[in-house]
Design a protein around this motif. Structure first.
Motif, PDB file in Angstrom:
ATOM      1  N   TYR A   1       5.962 -49.166  17.977  1.00 41.19           N
ATOM      2  CA  TYR A   1       6.795 -48.392  17.056  1.00 41.19           C
ATOM      3  C   TYR A   1       8.278 -48.598  17.367  1.00 41.19           C
ATOM      4  N   LEU A   2       8.622 -48.592  18.639  1.00 41.80           N
ATOM      5  CA  LEU A   2      10.020 -48.791  19.047  1.00 41.80           C
ATOM      6  C   LEU A   2      10.516 -50.174  18.643  1.00 41.80           C
ATOM      7  N   GLN A   3       9.642 -51.172  18.787  1.00 43.24           N
ATOM      8  CA  GLN A   3      10.018 -52.536  18.401  1.00 43.24           C
ATOM      9  C   GLN A   3      10.232 -52.627  16.892  1.00 43.24           C
ATOM     10  N   LEU A   4       9.332 -52.009  16.134  1.00 41.09           N
ATOM     11  CA  LEU A   4       9.434 -52.060  14.669  1.00 41.09           C
ATOM     12  C   LEU A   4      10.693 -51.351  14.176  1.00 41.09           C
ATOM     13  N   THR A   5      10.969 -50.164  14.715  1.00 49.07           N
ATOM     14  CA  THR A   5      12.138 -49.419  14.254  1.00 49.07           C
ATOM     15  C   THR A   5      13.421 -50.084  14.730  1.00 49.07           C
ATOM     16  N   LYS A   6      13.366 -50.715  15.890  1.00 44.83           N
ATOM     17  CA  LYS A   6      14.540 -51.423  16.403  1.00 44.83           C
ATOM     18  C   LYS A   6      14.871 -52.605  15.488  1.00 44.83           C
ATOM     19  N   ASN A   7      13.814 -53.324  15.063  1.00 45.14           N
ATOM     20  CA  ASN A   7      13.998 -54.472  14.161  1.00 45.14           C
ATOM     21  C   ASN A   7      14.562 -54.031  12.803  1.00 45.14           C
ATOM     22  N   GLN A   8      14.084 -52.864  12.318  1.00 48.75           N
ATOM     23  CA  GLN A   8      14.579 -52.339  11.048  1.00 48.75           C
ATOM     24  C   GLN A   8      16.067 -52.034  11.134  1.00 48.75           C
ATOM     25  N   LEU A   9      16.473 -51.487  12.271  1.00 49.96           N
ATOM     26  CA  LEU A   9      17.887 -51.166  12.449  1.00 49.96           C
ATOM     27  C   LEU A   9      18.735 -52.434  12.458  1.00 49.96           C
TER      28      LEU A   9
END
Length: 344
Positions: free
Chosen positions: A333-341
């Protein structure tokens, strides 16, 4: 998998005279468990050996004096004391509580310093562990005091997750503790946890009523109509899928809980009594809302069966798998949201 990439699970051994060490050893009797993680027990090899002998369990352990010495193919025991400890299996003693607190404190420090990835706690006795350094009703409050975030106790299986709006407080204090602010906080924690820890993109949450029959329009109490329902309606306006309040008896009796990803009970026994009736032996206690991951089995110290080789390790094993999975989900989840940012 590179052994150095394995998830390191730190295990506090709980009350030394209880069944904690037994369920730990029985869980790792299956050598395949070491394919999923690297276990580190915080205690002493002398204590583990005492339990192995009492239980006639031939399970090799690897004694170490520093976390840097861990062997990813073995059950590691980090020796945090050298002295002999008087053990009386099945008996609650001040000594067994004192060393349970030591195990937990050392595990906590390693968790805070990212030397372990997940904390798995064996059961403590809430009375004999009390001291000047441990003055908490239980693990959850201790964790909240030592980690970042606001905690939410979630009892969970694959099919049921029950969180508690109020935790270890007397029943006489529950009604006054149920405030709009507290309900909003617990709904928010559960909503975020269901997304990042369980991979549910649009979680549906149910809130149980405080009074029987949701208060019967004020005949059996006004809290549900005046506090809980308006708060749920307000939360809904922000797009969170939260519903209720539901009368607890019908909610579980009709299996309505199966329609939701998470359930919030207003007080301890309202949530734990049906949970344990439905899931005892396979349930997991997960502390949501904090910056680190902690799980535990859903049972206590089991003094009455300690040392008799009768303890069922199923709940401890489930807690181990849950901690590993939540760790993976949270990282993803952290990787996905980091990529979105980064995209934005």
């Amino acid at each position: 998998m590179d052994k150095s990439d394995k998830i390191i699970v730190g295990i506090s051994i709980g009350d030394l005279n209880g069944i904690g060490i037994e369920v730990i050893l029985k869980t790792f009797q299956d050598k395949r468990m070491l394919d999923f993680c690297t276990p580190v027990l915080f205690g002493a090899t002398k204590v583990i050996s005492y339990h192995k002998k009492a239980l006639s369990l031939d399970i090799p352990v690897h004694g170490i004096t520093s976390i840097n010495q861990i062997n990813h193919n073995k059950i590691n025991v980090l020796n945090i004391w050298k002295e002999d400890v008087d053990l009386e299996l099945g008996v609650s003693t001040k000594v067994s509580g004192e060393y349970a607190a030591k195990s937990l404190a050392f595990a906590m420090e390693h968790l805070k310093e990212d030397k372990i990835n997940v904390l798995l706690t064996a059961p403590i006795n809430k009375e004999n562990i009390q001291s000047e350094t441990f003055n908490f009703p239980g693990h959850t409050e201790y964790l909240e005091a030592n980690l970042e975030g606001n905690s939410l106790m979630i009892l969970m299986t694959d099919k049921l997750r029950i969180g508690l709006i109020t935790g270890h407080i007397p029943i006489s204090k529950v009604a006054e503790a149920i405030t709009p602010a507290l309900i909003k906080e617990k709904v928010k924690i559960m909503h975020e946890s269901l997304k990042k820890d369980f991979g549910i993109s649009k979680p549906k949450i149910a809130v149980l009523s405080l009074n029987p029959h949701c208060g019967d329009n004020g005949v059996i109490g006004k809290e549900d109509d005046e506090i809980i329902k308006p708060t749920i309606d307000e939360i809904k306006e922000n797009g969170t899928l939260v519903f209720g309040p539901y009368a607890a008896d019908g909610f579980f009796g009709s299996e309505t809980y199966k329609q939701f990803d998470g359930v919030l009970a207003t007080y301890h026994d309202q949530g734990l009594a049906p949970f344990k009736a439905l899931s005892f032996g396979n349930g997991v206690n997960f502390t949501a809302g904090l910056n680190k991951i902690r799980t535990s089995p859903d049972h206590g110290t089991g003094f009455d069966i300690a040392g008799k080789k009768l303890a069922n390790p199923s709940s401890f094993t489930e807690a181990l798998f849950a901690g590993i999975q939540i760790y993976k989900n949270r990282n993803e989840y952290l990787q996905l949201t980091k990529n979105q940012l980064l995209v934005k």
